[in-house]
Design a protein around this motif. Structure first.
Motif, PDB file in Angstrom:
ATOM      1  N   VAL A   1      29.079  54.544  31.882  1.00  0.00           N
ATOM      2  CA  VAL A   1      29.001  53.135  32.253  1.00  0.00           C
ATOM      3  C   VAL A   1      29.867  52.879  33.479  1.00  0.00           C
ATOM      4  CG1 VAL A   1      29.549  50.801  31.518  1.00  0.00           C
ATOM      5  CG2 VAL A   1      28.522  52.403  29.891  1.00  0.00           C
ATOM      6  N   GLN A   2      29.293  52.190  34.450  1.00  0.00           N
ATOM      7  CA  GLN A   2      30.045  51.767  35.627  1.00  0.00           C
ATOM      8  C   GLN A   2      29.731  50.316  35.927  1.00  0.00           C
ATOM      9  OE1 GLN A   2      29.261  54.598  38.870  1.00  0.00           O
ATOM     10  NE2 GLN A   2      31.358  55.315  38.598  1.00  0.00           N
ATOM     11  N   LEU A   3      30.787  49.568  36.233  1.00  0.00           N
ATOM     12  CA  LEU A   3      30.672  48.176  36.651  1.00  0.00           C
ATOM     13  C   LEU A   3      31.477  48.036  37.933  1.00  0.00           C
ATOM     14  CD1 LEU A   3      31.346  46.513  33.186  1.00  0.00           C
ATOM     15  CD2 LEU A   3      29.124  46.756  34.303  1.00  0.00           C
ATOM     16  N   VAL A   4      30.826  47.590  38.989  1.00  0.00           N
ATOM     17  CA  VAL A   4      31.481  47.497  40.285  1.00  0.00           C
ATOM     18  C   VAL A   4      31.370  46.066  40.801  1.00  0.00           C
ATOM     19  CG1 VAL A   4      31.585  48.347  42.640  1.00  0.00           C
ATOM     20  CG2 VAL A   4      30.960  49.908  40.782  1.00  0.00           C
ATOM     21  N   GLU A   5      32.524  45.401  40.860  1.00  0.00           N
ATOM     22  CA  GLU A   5      32.546  44.023  41.340  1.00  0.00           C
ATOM     23  C   GLU A   5      32.702  43.987  42.858  1.00  0.00           C
ATOM     24  OE1 GLU A   5      35.140  43.862  37.451  1.00  0.00           O
ATOM     25  OE2 GLU A   5      34.876  45.217  39.169  1.00  0.00           O
ATOM     26  N   SER A   6      32.196  42.907  43.441  1.00  0.00           N
ATOM     27  CA  SER A   6      32.370  42.662  44.867  1.00  0.00           C
ATOM     28  C   SER A   6      32.276  41.162  45.111  1.00  0.00           C
ATOM     29  CB  SER A   6      31.321  43.406  45.689  1.00  0.00           C
ATOM     30  OG  SER A   6      30.027  42.973  45.337  1.00  0.00           O
ATOM     31  N   GLY A   7      32.689  40.756  46.322  1.00  0.00           N
ATOM     32  CA  GLY A   7      32.537  39.366  46.713  1.00  0.00           C
ATOM     33  C   GLY A   7      33.807  38.537  46.689  1.00  0.00           C
ATOM     34  N   GLY A   8      34.901  39.118  46.230  1.00  0.00           N
ATOM     35  CA  GLY A   8      36.148  38.374  46.224  1.00  0.00           C
ATOM     36  C   GLY A   8      36.704  38.192  47.626  1.00  0.00           C
ATOM     37  N   GLY A   9      37.762  37.394  47.724  1.00  0.00           N
ATOM     38  CA  GLY A   9      38.387  37.175  49.020  1.00  0.00           C
ATOM     39  C   GLY A   9      39.256  35.939  49.018  1.00  0.00           C
ATOM     40  N   LEU A  10      39.615  35.527  50.224  1.00  0.00           N
ATOM     41  CA  LEU A  10      40.441  34.340  50.437  1.00  0.00           C
ATOM     42  C   LEU A  10      39.549  33.177  50.836  1.00  0.00           C
ATOM     43  CD1 LEU A  10      43.209  32.944  50.843  1.00  0.00           C
ATOM     44  CD2 LEU A  10      43.175  33.850  53.187  1.00  0.00           C
ATOM     45  N   VAL A  11      39.722  32.058  50.167  1.00  0.00           N
ATOM     46  CA  VAL A  11      38.916  30.874  50.459  1.00  0.00           C
ATOM     47  C   VAL A  11      39.797  29.641  50.349  1.00  0.00           C
ATOM     48  CG1 VAL A  11      38.149  30.623  48.056  1.00  0.00           C
ATOM     49  CG2 VAL A  11      36.729  29.723  49.904  1.00  0.00           C
ATOM     50  N   GLN A  12      39.473  28.625  51.120  1.00  0.00           N
ATOM     51  CA  GLN A  12      40.231  27.374  51.069  1.00  0.00           C
ATOM     52  C   GLN A  12      39.812  26.553  49.852  1.00  0.00           C
ATOM     53  OE1 GLN A  12      39.688  25.351  54.821  1.00  0.00           O
ATOM     54  NE2 GLN A  12      41.274  26.577  55.816  1.00  0.00           N
ATOM     55  N   PRO A  13      40.703  25.703  49.380  1.00  0.00           N
ATOM     56  CA  PRO A  13      40.328  24.804  48.280  1.00  0.00           C
ATOM     57  C   PRO A  13      39.075  24.009  48.626  1.00  0.00           C
ATOM     58  CG  PRO A  13      42.691  24.719  48.636  1.00  0.00           C
ATOM     59  CD  PRO A  13      42.125  25.555  49.757  1.00  0.00           C
ATOM     60  N   GLY A  14      38.190  23.895  47.630  1.00  0.00           N
ATOM     61  CA  GLY A  14      36.909  23.235  47.855  1.00  0.00           C
ATOM     62  C   GLY A  14      35.807  24.160  48.304  1.00  0.00           C
ATOM     63  N   GLY A  15      36.160  25.388  48.643  1.00  0.00           N
ATOM     64  CA  GLY A  15      35.175  26.347  49.121  1.00  0.00           C
ATOM     65  C   GLY A  15      34.422  27.041  48.002  1.00  0.00           C
ATOM     66  N   SER A  16      33.581  27.984  48.412  1.00  0.00           N
ATOM     67  CA  SER A  16      32.726  28.695  47.466  1.00  0.00           C
ATOM     68  C   SER A  16      32.797  30.192  47.696  1.00  0.00           C
ATOM     69  CB  SER A  16      31.268  28.242  47.611  1.00  0.00           C
ATOM     70  OG  SER A  16      31.114  26.880  47.325  1.00  0.00           O
TER      71      SER A  16
END
Length: 115
Positions: A2-17
């Protein structure tokens, strides 16, 4: 295995997505309950959202209801977490989790909400 690979994180300003993705392999994805957890510094890991295997029913922590949306694409073996109206208190490492014959975790992706 089993492998689970997350992506898409980062730094965002409040109110962002941000949209997190978790690519799964090594098991029958369509049969697994998929969940997103998060863990902030000094706090316990908490369940953020989950999506059922066959019905696609979803459930959310009260703190993210109306802002976060969990979804899955069984053809791509991927689960997503769309996060809108982000707040500084959403800052954490976000983990993908698969519940099948066992309980499996990804390595996590950092989400930081800060101006």
């Amino acid at each position: 295995q089993v492998q689970l690979v997350e992506s898409g994180g980062g730094l965002v300003q409040p109110g962002g997505s941000l949209r997190l993705s978790c690519a799964a392999s090594g098991f029958t994805f369509s049969r697994a309950v998929m969940r997103w957890y998060r863990q902030a510094p000094g706090k316990e890991r908490e369940l953020v959202a989950r999506i059922a295997s066959t019905t696609g029913l979803t459930d959310y922590a009260d703190s993210v209801k109306g802002r976060f949306t969990i979804s899955r694409d069984n053809a791509k073996n991927t689960v997503y977490l769309q996060m809108n109206s982000l707040k500084p208190e959403d800052t954490a490492v976000y983990y993908c989790n698969a519940l099948i014959s066992g309980n499996y975790w990804g390595q996590g992706t950092q989400v930081t909400v800060s101006s």
